[in-house]
Write a protein that holds these residues in place. Structure first.
Motif, PDB file in Angstrom:
ATOM      1  N   GLU A 124       0.850  -1.179   0.000  1.00 26.99           N
ATOM      2  CA  GLU A 124       0.000   0.000   0.000  1.00 26.99           C
ATOM      3  C   GLU A 124       0.897   1.244   0.000  1.00 26.99           C
ATOM      4  N   THR A 127       2.277   3.428   3.504  1.00 24.18           N
ATOM      5  CA  THR A 127       2.293   2.239   4.365  1.00 24.18           C
ATOM      6  C   THR A 127       3.259   2.458   5.533  1.00 24.18           C
ATOM      7  N   SER A 144       3.987   0.451  -5.494  1.00 25.78           N
ATOM      8  CA  SER A 144       2.828   0.910  -4.727  1.00 25.78           C
ATOM      9  C   SER A 144       1.528   0.491  -5.398  1.00 25.78           C
ATOM     10  N   THR A 147      -4.845   2.830  -3.681  1.00 29.61           N
ATOM     11  CA  THR A 147      -5.833   2.557  -2.632  1.00 29.61           C
ATOM     12  C   THR A 147      -6.895   3.643  -2.659  1.00 29.61           C
ATOM     13  N   GLY A 151      -9.371   0.745   1.057  1.00 32.52           N
ATOM     14  CA  GLY A 151      -8.090   0.042   1.027  1.00 32.52           C
ATOM     15  C   GLY A 151      -7.621  -0.235  -0.390  1.00 32.52           C
ATOM     16  N   VAL A 152      -6.835  -1.297  -0.547  1.00 38.44           N
ATOM     17  CA  VAL A 152      -6.243  -1.645  -1.843  1.00 38.44           C
ATOM     18  C   VAL A 152      -7.325  -1.837  -2.912  1.00 38.44           C
ATOM     19  N   VAL A 171       0.276  -6.002   3.216  1.00 37.27           N
ATOM     20  CA  VAL A 171      -0.990  -5.300   3.446  1.00 37.27           C
ATOM     21  C   VAL A 171      -1.273  -5.181   4.943  1.00 37.27           C
ATOM     22  N   GLN A 176      -5.381   0.780   9.122  1.00 38.46           N
ATOM     23  CA  GLN A 176      -4.046   0.790   8.545  1.00 38.46           C
ATOM     24  C   GLN A 176      -3.154   1.864   9.165  1.00 38.46           C
TER      25      GLN A 176
END
Lengths: 395, 395
Positions: A124, A127, A144, A147, A151-152, A171, A176
């Motif tokens: 991500e 991150t 990368s 997102t 999220g992703v 992840v 997060q």
């Protein structure tokens, strides 16, 4: 011959260490309100309980706790930790769980097992910066994944897998770090399917899972994995104590065995005294009430921080996390994050500039704010100071 | 897609784990006398003292011991450990010492900083099998240095340096594991000079230094190093407790910084509670009397083992170590070590076949015998059983 940096492995030479650790030094200044760290609240820590349990386990196990132990972990803890994770919906048994010296070590052992310089890892963006550093220390090439607020983005991740053939996908699905965003249920299922379809290992880093203040608990990505592609990582750092450095990896037996082999030469085993204390903590049944107490506190702290955004200049965006320790803010595009950071330090409030969480840098208008380490009045005062600074700098 | 071992880094695939750990499982059989491990004697361990110190440091430092700590170590321990090593003739200060999760981690961090797959490392042969595995896990190519009764033969090492351009030389100079041999004073000086002349880092692994039962203490190789080429590694495992996993690295500031950066993502820091307990142990001044007591016991155990060789068949050679935990034996050339090992297990006595300590294998007629874990009558009985087995097999 003079000692020279030429002795270092080429991929280690450019790595100069954690930016957060430098920022945390500024936080020691008198009167500084710190939204910079990622620590639990001091009131969540129980030195008296730990001291009592330490005496009890040393009396119970005696010299066995001081001799060498098994690399694959203190047997009673493997059981109690597996049971704890089962309660959170993670599929595991004592045999598929490896106690580690923090979940940092779980990830390090996974990288050690899999990565050689040049290998590709998807992550991500932004991150956890500790993970960025860990991956770079094995010479990995980071790519990368786009997102959004859930999220992703799975379709984008699939394209990247086809284009770059990554070995690993890193992840943090729940609350997060640094954004506080939670990966949706559908995407959890889809990522598990993607891993299996393309043969990509997913490192699921999930240390905040039990710090949920709103919304519904979601199953781990790992719970949808039928063929052993997901390595699940948990930690007692945010629940009991980060200084004790105890986490766990859950993996299929072949992967776990290779991680154990890596651990044999990394630290032989995690300290037995620490493993036995955490085991006793779990077996006393302390966790549910303890988590309920700290969740109630953290929820109020999060609310105080979210309220503080009302005074921020128009155009500021921020996440509204359902748990964890962090809120993520984006100032209007083009805002000079370094100027905001410097002025904030002058005004007595610290945070981590968001740019540090992007493998590719940039995004100077972003910031990570932690709310767990400050009492509510300090959060209110800190947010006021920040609002003032930002209004000034972004005027 | 089914999970497959193809996900592992190529240099990790052939590594199948420590042979000793398999042998140690056999040692659990009833009546088995074990010369196989490398543990301290149970009577050298002090669970009551550790329990008291644990309570005291948790009362003294409170939540500070349970929060995240500095990667470069708990400040009071850096001081007390540096002072302890100064007493053993190692050049260091709090600033050049890094507490690690066992000295295994010190070596792992050094490898992480320096080695990429294909790099050459020189090592003694035989050498510590945990180190062999650690070096292989970074994809290093190991080249054995010839040794004799005074340790590494310096001229031969120099030839190997010219031929293979190693980045690193791994040496256990004092009461070596597995042989018990001690590197002579002249060779210590010469190796330090060699490191500096060719720009080769020496990893000086010295966990047994204070377990000397005869002869004169020798300065560390590190004490002759003027330009920072020697990384010194120590451990509290053999002195206080292996299960607590605390060791230390001493290195020049540039090297130490790179190791700290590696440690940030390996385990963030070693558990603070453990660091604080060992610090308190040192500050109470317990070490001199404790070491004197365990040295007296181990000396008698070593003597009992050495006496036991009298009953071995003619042609058996063995070392006469001045300290440490191990004696090394060589059966007559051509003796079938595996047959001896199997018969010994049948007869109720275990040891580690020496072949495991050779990076290149072979040397099936050698064996490593540990004397610290058995009481004297057990040592006598175990040596008698071994003598019988060897006479039988080598007849």
């Amino acid at each position: 011959m003079k000692f020279t940096e030429d002795v270092f492995a080429p991929h280690m030479r450019p790595i100069t260490g954690s930016a957060i650790r430098e920022i945390l030094k500024l936080c020691g200044r008198p009167g500084m309100i710190s939204f910079a760290g990622g620590n639990p609240s001091n009131s969540a820590l129980e030195p008296d309980v730990i001291a009592r349990l330490s005496s009890e386990v040393l009396a119970k196990y005696g010299t066995a706790l001081l001799q060498y132990g098994a690399t694959d972990g203190f047997a009673p803890l493997r059981e109690s930790a597996a049971e704890f994770l089962n309660g959170s919906g993670v599929k595991c048994t004592a045999d598929t769980l490896l106690p580690c010296t923090g979940s940092s070590q779980a990830f390090d052992l996974l990288l050690k097992a899999m990565i050689e310089p040049g290998d590709v890892i998807l992550c991500e963006s932004p991150t956890f910066l500790g993970a960025i550093q860990a991956m770079r220390e094995y010479g990995a090439r980071l790519i990368s994944m786009p997102t959004d607020s859930e999220g992703v983005i799975v379709e984008a991740a699939e394209e990247l897998i086809r284009a770059h053939h990554p070995k690993l996908m890193y992840v943090i699905p729940t609350f997060q770090n640094p954004t506080g965003i939670t990966l949706s249920l559908e995407r959890r299922k889809a990522l598990a399917a993607l891993a299996s379809k393309y043969g990509v290992v997913i490192a699921e880093d999930d240390p905040y899972r039990d710090l949920r203040y709103a919304g519904t608990e979601l199953p781990a990505i790992q719970s949808f994995d039928e063929e052993g592609w997901v390595v699940y990582m948990s930690s007692f750092s945010k629940y009991i104590s980060p200084g004790m450095r105890l986490g766990a990896a859950v993996a299929n037996p072949v992967m776990l065995r290779k991680m154990v082999i890596g651990k044999q030469s990394t630290d032989v085993h995690s300290p037995l005294l620490i493993q036995a204390i955490i085991d006793a903590y779990l077996r006393e049944g302390r966790m549910p009430a303890h988590l309920a107490r700290i969740r109630a506190d953290y929820r109020r702290q999060l609310d105080a921080m979210l309220e503080g955004f009302a005074a921020f200049p128009a155009g500021t965006k921020h996440t509204v996390p359902e748990g964890g320790l962090f809120v993520w803010a984006e100032l209007p595009e083009g805002a000079d994050g370094m100027a905001v950071f410097n002025a904030a330090i002058e005004a007595g409030v610290a945070f981590v500039p968001g740019t540090h969480f992007y493998p590719e840098g940039g995004h100077e208008n972003t910031m990570r704010l932690n709310f767990s380490m400050c009492e509510i009045p300090a959060i209110q005062e800190g947010m006021k100071r920040l609002a003032g600074v930002i209004s000034e700098v972004c005027r």
